[in-house]
Design an enzyme around this catalytic site. Structure first.
Site, PDB file in Angstrom:
ATOM      1  N   ASP A 105      48.657-145.696 -17.572  1.00  0.00           N
ATOM      2  CA  ASP A 105      48.017-144.569 -18.250  1.00  0.00           C
ATOM      3  C   ASP A 105      47.787-144.955 -19.716  1.00  0.00           C
ATOM      4  OD1 ASP A 105      47.882-141.236 -17.657  1.00  0.00           O
ATOM      5  OD2 ASP A 105      47.808-141.892 -19.737  1.00  0.00           O
ATOM      6  N   ILE A 106      46.633-144.591 -20.228  1.00  0.00           N
ATOM      7  CA  ILE A 106      46.253-144.961 -21.587  1.00  0.00           C
ATOM      8  C   ILE A 106      47.091-144.218 -22.630  1.00  0.00           C
ATOM      9  CG2 ILE A 106      44.448-143.228 -22.043  1.00  0.00           C
ATOM     10  CD1 ILE A 106      42.604-145.534 -22.853  1.00  0.00           C
TER      11      ILE A 106
ATOM     12  N   HIS B 181      44.195-138.992  -8.711  1.00  0.00           N
ATOM     13  CA  HIS B 181      45.172-139.996  -9.146  1.00  0.00           C
ATOM     14  C   HIS B 181      46.564-139.397  -9.095  1.00  0.00           C
ATOM     15  CE1 HIS B 181      43.705-137.733 -12.610  1.00  0.00           C
ATOM     16  NE2 HIS B 181      44.935-137.827 -13.096  1.00  0.00           N
TER      17      HIS B 181
HETATM   18  P1  AMP Z   1      45.218-135.528 -15.294  1.00  0.00           P
HETATM   19  O1  AMP Z   1      43.760-135.500 -14.932  1.00  0.00           O
HETATM   20  O2  AMP Z   1      45.625-134.363 -16.163  1.00  0.00           O
HETATM   21  O3  AMP Z   1      46.126-135.656 -14.108  1.00  0.00           O
HETATM   22  O4  AMP Z   1      45.526-136.788 -16.173  1.00  0.00           O
HETATM   23  C1  AMP Z   1      44.585-137.761 -16.521  1.00  0.00           C
HETATM   24  C2  AMP Z   1      45.353-138.931 -17.108  1.00  0.00           C
HETATM   25  O5  AMP Z   1      44.462-140.014 -17.223  1.00  0.00           O
HETATM   26  C3  AMP Z   1      45.954-138.665 -18.492  1.00  0.00           C
HETATM   27  O6  AMP Z   1      47.345-138.923 -18.455  1.00  0.00           O
HETATM   28  C4  AMP Z   1      45.202-139.663 -19.393  1.00  0.00           C
HETATM   29  O7  AMP Z   1      46.015-140.198 -20.410  1.00  0.00           O
HETATM   30  C5  AMP Z   1      44.762-140.723 -18.392  1.00  0.00           C
HETATM   31  N1  AMP Z   1      43.558-141.474 -18.752  1.00  0.00           N
HETATM   32  C6  AMP Z   1      42.369-140.983 -19.167  1.00  0.00           C
HETATM   33  N2  AMP Z   1      41.481-141.972 -19.366  1.00  0.00           N
HETATM   34  C7  AMP Z   1      42.119-143.131 -19.052  1.00  0.00           C
HETATM   35  C8  AMP Z   1      41.755-144.504 -19.053  1.00  0.00           C
HETATM   36  N3  AMP Z   1      40.525-144.900 -19.415  1.00  0.00           N
HETATM   37  N4  AMP Z   1      42.663-145.421 -18.673  1.00  0.00           N
HETATM   38  C9  AMP Z   1      43.912-145.036 -18.315  1.00  0.00           C
HETATM   39  N5  AMP Z   1      44.323-143.751 -18.285  1.00  0.00           N
HETATM   40  C10 AMP Z   1      43.453-142.812 -18.655  1.00  0.00           C
END
Ligand code: AMP
Ligand code: ZN
Length: 115
Positions: A31-32, A101
């Site tokens: 996760d970023i 995810h």
């Molecule tokens: P959620 O949709 O709330 O379950 O979480 C989305 C997750 O994706 C969050 O924890 C973000 O930090 C993560 N995220 C968003 N964009 C990226 C990316 N480009 N690479 C890795 N993680 C990401």
């Protein structure tokens, strides 16, 4: 692949990510914005906006996501201490990336209550 979906782009190797695992069904990457010492996302290679779009035909990929999470927890050394899997679905859950995810969280004591 959905061009404007960042996770589709990560799966295809077209957007940067720290990939920890990939097979024919799923891709796992850090996760970023990690909220725990281990925070890895496990996503299907195919695009589903949310769990609501997955049906019986997706049983194999849904199961793979969970077992890959378990395997990564083992590799990251958190399997015995414990870890948490989260799958946010829809607005009330706070889903922000609309490509399914599973969050694998661990390496610290998780807080309660959930939600
Ligand atoms: P959620 O949709 O709330 O379950 O979480 C989305 C997750 O994706 C969050 O924890 C973000 O930090 C993560 N995220 C968003 N964009 C990226 C990316 N480009 N690479 C890795 N993680 C990401
Ligand atoms: Zn996607």
């Amino acid at each position: 692949m959905t061009q404007d979906c960042v996770f589709c782009r990560i799966v295809a190797g077209e957007a940067p990510a720290q990939i920890v695992y990939q097979d024919d069904l799923v891709t796992a990457f850090w996760d970023i914005r990690p909220v725990a010492p281990v925070h890895i996302l496990i996503a299907p290679n195919a695009h589903y906006r949310s769990l609501n779009e997955m049906g019986p035909e997706e049983e194999a990929v849904a199961g793979r996501m969970m077992l890959v999470a378990r395997q990564i927890a083992q590799e990251q050394g958190i399997a015995d201490r414990g870890y948490r899997l989260i799958l946010n679905t829809g607005r009330d859950a706070g889903q922000v990336v609309f490509h399914v995810h599973l969050h694998l969280l661990g390496g610290r004591r998780m807080r309660y209550p959930l939600g």
